[in-house]
Motif scaffolding. Sequence first.
Motif, PDB file in Angstrom:
ATOM      1  N   ALA B 124       0.848  -1.202   0.000  1.00  0.00           N
ATOM      2  CA  ALA B 124       0.000   0.000   0.000  1.00  0.00           C
ATOM      3  C   ALA B 124       0.880   1.247   0.000  1.00  0.00           C
ATOM      4  N   GLY B 125       1.978   1.179   0.728  1.00  0.00           N
ATOM      5  CA  GLY B 125       2.905   2.317   0.779  1.00  0.00           C
ATOM      6  C   GLY B 125       3.518   2.605  -0.574  1.00  0.00           C
ATOM      7  N   VAL B 126       3.875   1.556  -1.294  1.00  0.00           N
ATOM      8  CA  VAL B 126       4.471   1.734  -2.631  1.00  0.00           C
ATOM      9  C   VAL B 126       3.440   2.363  -3.563  1.00  0.00           C
ATOM     10  N   VAL B 127       2.209   1.853  -3.516  1.00  0.00           N
ATOM     11  CA  VAL B 127       1.165   2.384  -4.404  1.00  0.00           C
ATOM     12  C   VAL B 127       0.904   3.859  -4.098  1.00  0.00           C
ATOM     13  N   SER B 128       0.748   4.180  -2.810  1.00  0.00           N
ATOM     14  CA  SER B 128       0.381   5.562  -2.476  1.00  0.00           C
ATOM     15  C   SER B 128       1.559   6.517  -2.611  1.00  0.00           C
ATOM     16  N   THR B 129       2.776   6.063  -2.309  1.00  0.00           N
ATOM     17  CA  THR B 129       3.928   6.967  -2.360  1.00  0.00           C
ATOM     18  C   THR B 129       4.481   7.087  -3.778  1.00  0.00           C
ATOM     19  N   VAL B 130       4.793   5.957  -4.363  1.00  0.00           N
ATOM     20  CA  VAL B 130       5.490   5.976  -5.652  1.00  0.00           C
ATOM     21  C   VAL B 130       4.532   6.317  -6.794  1.00  0.00           C
ATOM     22  N   LEU B 131       3.369   5.683  -6.784  1.00  0.00           N
ATOM     23  CA  LEU B 131       2.432   5.950  -7.875  1.00  0.00           C
ATOM     24  C   LEU B 131       1.594   7.201  -7.598  1.00  0.00           C
ATOM     25  N   GLY B 132       1.695   7.709  -6.389  1.00  0.00           N
ATOM     26  CA  GLY B 132       0.979   8.946  -6.053  1.00  0.00           C
ATOM     27  C   GLY B 132      -0.524   8.775  -6.036  1.00  0.00           C
ATOM     28  N   ILE B 133      -0.975   7.550  -5.748  1.00  0.00           N
ATOM     29  CA  ILE B 133      -2.420   7.296  -5.698  1.00  0.00           C
ATOM     30  C   ILE B 133      -2.838   7.285  -4.232  1.00  0.00           C
ATOM     31  N   GLY B 134      -3.614   8.284  -3.838  1.00  0.00           N
ATOM     32  CA  GLY B 134      -4.114   8.317  -2.467  1.00  0.00           C
ATOM     33  C   GLY B 134      -5.184   7.247  -2.293  1.00  0.00           C
ATOM     34  N   LEU B 135      -4.962   6.334  -1.362  1.00  0.00           N
ATOM     35  CA  LEU B 135      -5.934   5.255  -1.182  1.00  0.00           C
ATOM     36  C   LEU B 135      -7.140   5.768  -0.401  1.00  0.00           C
ATOM     37  N   PRO B 136      -8.357   5.554  -0.925  1.00  0.00           N
ATOM     38  CA  PRO B 136      -9.555   5.989  -0.195  1.00  0.00           C
ATOM     39  C   PRO B 136      -9.670   5.231   1.134  1.00  0.00           C
ATOM     40  N   PRO B 137     -10.337   5.853   2.122  1.00  0.00           N
ATOM     41  CA  PRO B 137     -10.455   5.206   3.440  1.00  0.00           C
ATOM     42  C   PRO B 137     -11.044   3.801   3.363  1.00  0.00           C
ATOM     43  N   ALA B 138     -12.007   3.597   2.460  1.00  0.00           N
ATOM     44  CA  ALA B 138     -12.638   2.266   2.363  1.00  0.00           C
ATOM     45  C   ALA B 138     -11.611   1.225   1.923  1.00  0.00           C
ATOM     46  N   VAL B 139     -10.742   1.606   0.986  1.00  0.00           N
ATOM     47  CA  VAL B 139      -9.718   0.670   0.510  1.00  0.00           C
ATOM     48  C   VAL B 139      -8.714   0.391   1.629  1.00  0.00           C
ATOM     49  N   ARG B 140      -8.356   1.443   2.363  1.00  0.00           N
ATOM     50  CA  ARG B 140      -7.428   1.258   3.483  1.00  0.00           C
ATOM     51  C   ARG B 140      -7.997   0.288   4.515  1.00  0.00           C
ATOM     52  N   THR B 141      -9.289   0.497   4.822  1.00  0.00           N
ATOM     53  CA  THR B 141      -9.938  -0.382   5.806  1.00  0.00           C
ATOM     54  C   THR B 141      -9.949  -1.818   5.294  1.00  0.00           C
ATOM     55  N   ALA B 142     -10.238  -1.980   3.993  1.00  0.00           N
ATOM     56  CA  ALA B 142     -10.274  -3.329   3.418  1.00  0.00           C
ATOM     57  C   ALA B 142      -8.883  -3.971   3.496  1.00  0.00           C
ATOM     58  N   LEU B 143      -7.849  -3.185   3.217  1.00  0.00           N
ATOM     59  CA  LEU B 143      -6.486  -3.728   3.261  1.00  0.00           C
ATOM     60  C   LEU B 143      -6.109  -4.159   4.689  1.00  0.00           C
ATOM     61  N   VAL B 144      -6.498  -3.318   5.652  1.00  0.00           N
ATOM     62  CA  VAL B 144      -6.207  -3.676   7.051  1.00  0.00           C
ATOM     63  C   VAL B 144      -6.937  -4.971   7.407  1.00  0.00           C
ATOM     64  N   ALA B 145      -8.197  -5.075   6.959  1.00  0.00           N
ATOM     65  CA  ALA B 145      -8.974  -6.286   7.258  1.00  0.00           C
ATOM     66  C   ALA B 145      -8.316  -7.519   6.636  1.00  0.00           C
ATOM     67  N   VAL B 146      -7.858  -7.377   5.384  1.00  0.00           N
ATOM     68  CA  VAL B 146      -7.201  -8.511   4.705  1.00  0.00           C
ATOM     69  C   VAL B 146      -5.934  -8.903   5.460  1.00  0.00           C
ATOM     70  N   SER B 147      -5.127  -7.907   5.820  1.00  0.00           N
ATOM     71  CA  SER B 147      -3.853  -8.236   6.466  1.00  0.00           C
ATOM     72  C   SER B 147      -4.076  -8.848   7.849  1.00  0.00           C
ATOM     73  N   LEU B 148      -5.067  -8.328   8.564  1.00  0.00           N
ATOM     74  CA  LEU B 148      -5.335  -8.894   9.897  1.00  0.00           C
ATOM     75  C   LEU B 148      -5.904 -10.308   9.788  1.00  0.00           C
ATOM     76  N   GLY B 149      -6.769 -10.519   8.780  1.00  0.00           N
ATOM     77  CA  GLY B 149      -7.307 -11.858   8.569  1.00  0.00           C
ATOM     78  C   GLY B 149      -6.204 -12.850   8.238  1.00  0.00           C
ATOM     79  N   TRP B 150      -5.302 -12.414   7.375  1.00  0.00           N
ATOM     80  CA  TRP B 150      -4.166 -13.257   6.965  1.00  0.00           C
ATOM     81  C   TRP B 150      -3.304 -13.577   8.196  1.00  0.00           C
TER      82      TRP B 150
END
Lengths: 178, 166
Positions: B124-150
């Motif tokens: 997520a850091g690479v996408v938001s920093t390098v590609l300059g794509i600000g991740l919407p809060p919903a996507v961030r929440t989904a990513l946290v959920a995926v990582s915690l589930g994993w």
Amino acid sequence: VTPPRVAGLGIGSLFTVLLVWNLGFVVTRCDELRPVRPGDVAPDVSFYRAAGPPVSLGELRGKVVLIDFWATWCGPCRKSMPAVERLHLRFPSLAVLSVNTEPPSAAQAAQKFADGLKISTPILFDRAGAAAAFRVQAIPHLVLIDRLGIVRHVHVGELTDEGDLAARIEALETTSPP
Amino acid sequence: MKRALALLDRAGGMLVAPRTTLRALDRLNGSGAGDALWLLFLKVLCGELRILVAAFWTMIVVGFGPGVTLLLSRVGQAVSFDLILMLGAGVAVTLLAGRKRSTGRDFDLAAAAWVPVLVVDLAAGVVSTVLGIGLPPAVRTALVAVSLGWMALLVVLSVFVARERA
């Protein structure tokens, strides 16, 4: 090459990309990471009121200005704000800009917070990157600006030496050209 | 170089062959937490470099104290969530390990189970920093959920590995 090695190299690549990217930023735009320091010209930014026209720093040229960047969740800000208020009362001609750095949704809470501390200066809000222009990394962040728009003092963290800041304001009020 | 590759092998192993890697880590007493600390260090160095430089500038421009405070608060922000996750997972593994409990090894397994959280965060850091794509809060929440589930799945695996000890 085993699958764990491939996955591990993938993780290593992510680290490398981030490091190279940030290193590039640091090398080429290092100055953007430096807080505004004494001697710098203060950036001409605007601060927004809850209602009414914004306050531009440029409009305050000719006055000594004290900017206080703060947030409601910040304990040291809560401790420093009464000291800033006392300075405001002691130096009536000093323009005190009490700037809340939180998102617009926190505006009501910020006003309540300031009312609770009996802050008489109108609360302003950072809606156009003023804190970023001053490169505020931590709060409370106080910036003292002279009548010519030059930054004269920067203080980060709880204001524990109110007397020192008062002396600096007094010196600017008496020696700066009108 | 060999040690760095071994670290990456173990981290990569947690993604593609977690059970085998956890068993190997359980035999290498002390490796999981050590790996996690190295990975946390790299995360701060690579991901928070700008903050590190800003803190350095603050030390010079404003004062040593405010610079150190900024540094400690930002590093703390960057690693506290991860440390809490590892600690919580360690408690869970050691409580559920039953009679095969070995607190140090249990916490090692839990630290290794945190690797997916790091990987998702890095991506997520690479996408938001390098590609300059600000991740919407919903996507961030989904990513946290995926990582915690994993991570939760790996914590369960860690419990099994702990209970299989000889």
